[in-house]
Motif scaffolding. Structure first.
Motif, PDB file in Angstrom:
ATOM      1  N   THR A  69      -3.442 -20.255  15.090  1.00  0.00           N
ATOM      2  CA  THR A  69      -3.397 -18.715  14.894  1.00  0.00           C
ATOM      3  C   THR A  69      -3.606 -18.506  13.275  1.00  0.00           C
ATOM      4  OG1 THR A  69      -2.479 -16.732  15.482  1.00  0.00           O
ATOM      5  CG2 THR A  69      -1.017 -18.528  14.631  1.00  0.00           C
ATOM      6  N   LEU A  70      -4.188 -17.278  13.212  1.00  0.00           N
ATOM      7  CA  LEU A  70      -4.349 -16.727  11.582  1.00  0.00           C
ATOM      8  C   LEU A  70      -3.133 -15.577  11.764  1.00  0.00           C
ATOM      9  CD1 LEU A  70      -8.166 -17.151  10.570  1.00  0.00           C
ATOM     10  CD2 LEU A  70      -5.964 -18.618  10.216  1.00  0.00           C
ATOM     11  N   GLU A 137      -5.035 -23.066   8.672  1.00  0.00           N
ATOM     12  CA  GLU A 137      -4.614 -22.886  10.273  1.00  0.00           C
ATOM     13  C   GLU A 137      -4.243 -24.328  10.226  1.00  0.00           C
ATOM     14  OE1 GLU A 137      -6.629 -22.526  14.598  1.00  0.00           O
ATOM     15  OE2 GLU A 137      -7.677 -22.088  12.679  1.00  0.00           O
ATOM     16  N   LYS A 158     -10.395 -18.124  12.846  1.00  0.00           N
ATOM     17  CA  LYS A 158      -9.699 -18.956  13.636  1.00  0.00           C
ATOM     18  C   LYS A 158     -10.735 -20.228  14.141  1.00  0.00           C
ATOM     19  CE  LYS A 158      -7.554 -17.879  17.634  1.00  0.00           C
ATOM     20  NZ  LYS A 158      -7.744 -19.253  18.647  1.00  0.00           N
TER      21      LYS A 158
END
Length: 399
Positions: A69-70, A137, A158
Motif C-alpha cells: 500500500t501507499l 512500498e 503502488k
C-alpha cells in the motif's frame, strides 16, 4: 604552430583542481532508514509521529514502506481501547490540533481517525537539504507460506505482488515488475530483498540465482527475522559473502548490504518489539534528493550501521581505509573480510584493535569489505547482536 602561454596552462590546472575539490567537497553523508511501517499497514503509529521521531533523532531521509500500500486515498484507523494507544491518540491530537486531525466516534464509542496521506504529511516535515521523505512500498508476497518481501524505494504508484511458482520465481517476478516501473516513469528506483532469514524463506541458492538485483538487508531490526541464523541456517552476513563470491565468479554486479529498522512498534520498547533506531544506512551523496541518494547507493557509496559512525571511508589506489567517530571509553575492532580467488570461502584477512585502519586489496582477491565492532552495547539489541557495528560495502581490485 602556436603554443599556449605557460601561465595559462598553470591557471587551467589550478582551476581544474579547484573545481575537482569543489565537486568532492559537495559530497556529504546522509543518514536514513528505508524500512518503516505505520498505521497504513501493520505499524502502530501515525505517519506524522513517525516522521517527527526520525527527524528529531538525526535522520535526513526516511521511507515509509507499508505492506502492499501507499499512503493515498481514504483510510480510517480505529484506535485500540488499550490505554497505551488511547493516550497516544490524545498526544497526537494535542500536538497537531483539531484543524489537522480528522476523527470521529462511532456508535460503539470507538475513536476512528482518518490517516494523513503522503501528499498531506510530506510538506509538513520535508526541508530542503535537511529532511527528505521517499515514497516507498514493501511488496509483500509469498510462496507456500514462506514470506517473501521486497522493498521498492521511490515508487510513483503502488506495485502489486506478482506471485510465482517458486520462491525464486516470486522474487524475480517482483524485481522485474519494479524494473518495469522504473522504466515506465524514467525515475531512479531501487528494490532490495528484505530479511531473507525471516521464516527462513529465502535460501542462499535463491539469492545467488537472482538476476539484476544488487541490494539486500544484511541487518534488519525486527526481533523475528533471524539475522544470526541458527544451527541449520547461515547468518545474513555470511550469506552476503557467499552471494558475492558467486556473483563475481559469474560476472554479476556486487551485492550491497543495508541495515534497516523495519520498525512497527512505537509505544513498547525492547527485545520483543520492532522498534525505531536499530539500524540505518549512511549514504555519501552530493544532494539530499531521491535521485542523488539512489545514484550513490547504486555505486556502493554508503555503509550500514547499528550505531558505529565513520569519520572517514575511502577507497583509493586499491586501499580501503576507515576511521571511526570515537566515543569515550569505547574500543573498536576493525576486521577486513574477503575472499581470495579460487578459494570459495570468506575469511578475515586482517584485524585491528583500533579506531582507524587500512587494507590494500591485492589482485588475487575477489573482494574485501570492512566490519567495525564497537565495545559499546547496543541500547536496544535483538538476537545475540549485542554490540554496535558498521559494515562497509565490498570493494574489488581495480587495474
Amino acid at each position: 604552430m602556436k603554443t599556449l602561454n605557460p601561465l595559462i596552462v598553470v591557471f587551467f590546472i589550478i582551476l581544474s583542481s579547484c573545481n575537482k575539490e569543489k565537486t568532492e567537497s559537495k559530497k556529504q553523508w546522509f543518514k536514513g532508514n528505508l524500512h518503516t511501517h505505520s498505521y497504513w499497514s501493520d505499524g502502530d503509529e501515525f505517519p506524522e509521529v513517525i516522521m517527527d521521531w526520525y527527524k528529531s533523532n538525526g535522520y535526513q531521509f526516511l521511507a515509509l514502506t507499508d505492506h502492499n500500500t501507499l499512503a493515498e486515498g481514504d483510510k480510517w484507523k480505529t484506535i485500540s481501547k488499550d490505554s497505551i494507544y488511547q493516550n497516544a491518540f490524545k498526544n497526537y491530537l494535542n500536538t497537531y490540533g483539531d484543524d489537522w486531525v480528522n476523527y470521529r466516534v462511532d456508535s460503539l464509542n470507538r475513536t476512528q481517525v482518518k490517516l494523513k496521506t503522503y501528499e498531506e504529511y510530506r510538506p509538513k516535515f520535508e526541508e530542503d537539504g535537511k529532511f527528505l521523505i521517499i515514497q516507498s512500498e514493501e511488496i509483500t508476497d509469498g510462496y507456500n507460506g514462506k514470506p517473501i518481501h521486497i522493498n521498492a524505494t521511490n515508487v510513483k504508484r503502488k506495485i502489486d505482488p506478482q506471485g510465482g511458482n517458486s520462491v525464486l520465481e516470486v522474487m524475480q517476478n517482483n524485481l522485474d515488475e519494479v524494473a518495469k516501473h522504473k522504466e515506465e516513469f524514467g525515475t531512479p528506483i531501487i528494490a532490495h530483498i528484505n530479511h531473507p532469514n525471516f521464516g527462513y524463506a529465502i535460501s542462499l541458492e535463491d539469492m545467488i540465482a537472482l538476476k539484476n538485483e544488487q541490494f539486500f538487508e544484511v541487518y534488519n531490526g525486527h526481533p523475528h527475522v533471524n539475522n544470526s541464523g541458527n544451527d541449520e541456517h547461515i547468518s545474513t552476513e555470511l550469506m552476503w559473502d557467499y552471494i558475492n563470491i558467486a556473483y563475481i565468479e559469474n560476472n554479476k554486479p556486487i551485492m550491497y548490504g543495508l541495515a534497516t529498522d523495519d520498525s512497527h512498534h512505537y509505544h513498547r520498547k525492547g527485545r520483543k518489539w520492532s522498534n525505531a533506531g536499530r539500524g540505518w544506512i549512511m549514504v555519501q551523496a552530493d544532494t539530499l534528493s531521491a535521485k542523488s541518494l539512489i545514484n550513490a547507493m547504486e555505486t556502493g557509496q554508503f555503509y550500514a550501521s547499528t550505531g558505529v559512525e565513520l569519520s572517514d571511508l575511502t577507497f583509493e589506489n586499491n586501499r580501503l581505509s576507515v576511521a571511526v567517530k570515537t566515543n569515550e571509553n569505547t574500543t573498536y575492532k576493525i576486521a577486513f573480510i574477503g575472499c581470495k580467488k579460487g578459494q570459495g570461502e570468506p575469511e578475515t584477512l586482517a584485524s585491528f584493535e583500533s579506531d582507524k585502519a587500512s587494507f590494500e586489496i591485492a589482485k588475487d582477491m575477489l573482494f574485501v569489505r570492512c566490519k567495525i565492532t564497537s565495545s559499546k552495547l547496543h541500547e536496544n539489541p535483538i538476537e545475540d547482536l549485542l554490540f554496535e557495528k558498521a559494515w562497509t560495502q565490498p570493494y574489488r581490485f581495480s587495474e
